[in-house]
Scaffold this active site. Sequence first.
Site, short mmCIF file in Angstrom:
data_model
loop_
_atom_site.label_atom_id
_atom_site.label_comp_id
_atom_site.label_asym_id
_atom_site.label_seq_id
_atom_site.Cartn_x
_atom_site.Cartn_y
_atom_site.Cartn_z
CE LYS A 275 -2.21 -13.83 7.52
NZ LYS A 275 -2.37 -12.93 8.27
CG ASP B 191 -5.87 -9.82 5.17
OD1 ASP B 191 -6.64 -9.48 4.32
OD2 ASP B 191 -5.16 -8.61 5.32
#
Length: 161
Positions: free
Chosen positions: A71, A89
Amino acid sequence: ITPALFERYPDAKSLAAANLSSLKLLINSCSFFNNKAQNLIKMAQALCQKHAGEVPLDENELKALAGVGVKTAHVVLIEALGANFMAVDTHVFRISKRLDLLTKAKVPEQADAELSELFKTDLNRLHQAMIIFGRYTCKAIKPHCEGCFLSEFCKEKTNKI
């Protein structure tokens, strides 16, 4: 956190030399600040030792840095290069599940792969849109379902406002 952090540590060299206790105090309002402080120092040290103090713009080199996963690497590449990546997320994961976009994903990395395969292009824009949508409309607690333009597709309508 970031304005004060960047003022105190404007570059990798100063962050690499940071006092761990002082850094923890500076970032203690974020979750997991103990681990993050340690990883920030290790990451900055690696930047100085392996990358002349510069952030690499390669996914694998980024992921080799302390505290950087898929991420974070994708967010860096999206922001720095406008790269065609999804960065999953909590907001993106929640919305994807509510809209039934995921088939097998149980963790963000799997969701990243599924969403990337499903949408293929403009992933960076989709990532940003889903984050904003998740922060202000499709919130984890008390989502604004009434009037939501995607409510007909949502499998977890709560109709709370």
